[in-house]
Design an enzyme around this catalytic site. Sequence first.
Site, mmCIF file in Angstrom:
data_model
loop_
_atom_site.group_PDB
_atom_site.id
_atom_site.type_symbol
_atom_site.label_atom_id
_atom_site.label_comp_id
_atom_site.label_asym_id
_atom_site.label_seq_id
_atom_site.Cartn_x
_atom_site.Cartn_y
_atom_site.Cartn_z
ATOM 1 C CG ASN A 86 -1.994 0.988 1.204
ATOM 2 O OD1 ASN A 86 -1.794 2.160 1.521
ATOM 3 N ND2 ASN A 86 -3.167 0.561 0.793
ATOM 4 C CD GLU A 116 4.363 -15.015 5.526
ATOM 5 O OE1 GLU A 116 3.983 -14.006 4.890
ATOM 6 O OE2 GLU A 116 5.529 -15.180 5.897
ATOM 7 C CB CYS A 126 7.608 -10.785 9.411
ATOM 8 S SG CYS A 126 5.848 -10.457 9.592
HETATM 9 O O1 LIG Z 1 7.653 -13.502 5.231
HETATM 10 C C1 LIG Z 1 7.426 -12.460 4.608
HETATM 11 C C2 LIG Z 1 8.347 -11.405 4.548
HETATM 12 C C3 LIG Z 1 8.023 -10.279 3.823
HETATM 13 N N1 LIG Z 1 6.829 -10.211 3.162
HETATM 14 C C4 LIG Z 1 6.495 -9.037 2.357
HETATM 15 C C5 LIG Z 1 6.053 -7.823 3.099
HETATM 16 C C6 LIG Z 1 6.415 -6.735 2.107
HETATM 17 O O2 LIG Z 1 5.366 -6.605 1.152
HETATM 18 C C7 LIG Z 1 7.641 -7.263 1.403
HETATM 19 C C8 LIG Z 1 8.934 -6.674 1.898
HETATM 20 O O3 LIG Z 1 9.042 -6.770 3.270
HETATM 21 O O4 LIG Z 1 7.630 -8.676 1.614
HETATM 22 C C9 LIG Z 1 5.917 -11.239 3.213
HETATM 23 O O5 LIG Z 1 4.859 -11.185 2.596
HETATM 24 N N2 LIG Z 1 6.244 -12.319 3.957
HETATM 25 ZN ZN LIG Z 2 4.680 -11.241 7.856
#
Ligand SMILES: O=c1ccn([C@H]2C[C@H](O)[C@@H](CO)O2)c(=O)[nH]1
Ligand SMILES: [Zn+2]
Length: 148
Positions: A58, A68, A99
């Site tokens: 966004n 996830e 994360c």
């Molecule tokens: O496990 C993870 C790590 C990061 N991101 C995304 C969040 C953001 O859009 C991009 C960079 O951090 O990656 C995920 O979707 N999952």
């Molecule tokens: Zn995450």
Amino acid sequence: MVTIHTDHDELSNEQFVELRTKCLDARNLSYSPYSKFRVGCTLITQSGQYVSGANVENASYGACICAERTTITKALMEGHRQMKVIAISSDDESPISPCGICRQFIREFGLDIPIYMFGASGKYIKVFLKDLLPLSFGPENLGKQPIS
Ligand SMILES: O=c1ccn([C@H]2C[C@H](O)[C@@H](CO)O2)c(=O)[nH]1
Ligand SMILES: [Zn+2]
């Protein structure tokens, strides 16, 4: 230390191959014009269905949602309540790990959820949620069972 697994014992070979294909394909769903870091996710429900999603970014960066959490939310809204495994992928050769917020989101489904992490070429590692999020806070602390 986190125990890293290289088996796919809870899945048949067919399920594993399908999980890998769907999870890598799910990167195409990513809306990530800011980071340009595509993340795909696929989970398998207890009933054996596959649900996929990706990260959604966004212009207000703090509103970004990880792959996830989009995938888990999608599965819940489609009526699924229990997951067997969850898998993530990115365009990196090295597998990436969920994360902190996503670890907590997965925690709602239990401590023994296997998390598959696929590198872009399909090599993978598997870890269990409890190893990624030790001493976690969960539904049991509020007198509830994991989602079911
Ligand atoms: O496990 C993870 C790590 C990061 N991101 C995304 C969040 C953001 O859009 C991009 C960079 O951090 O990656 C995920 O979707 N999952
Ligand atoms: Zn995450």
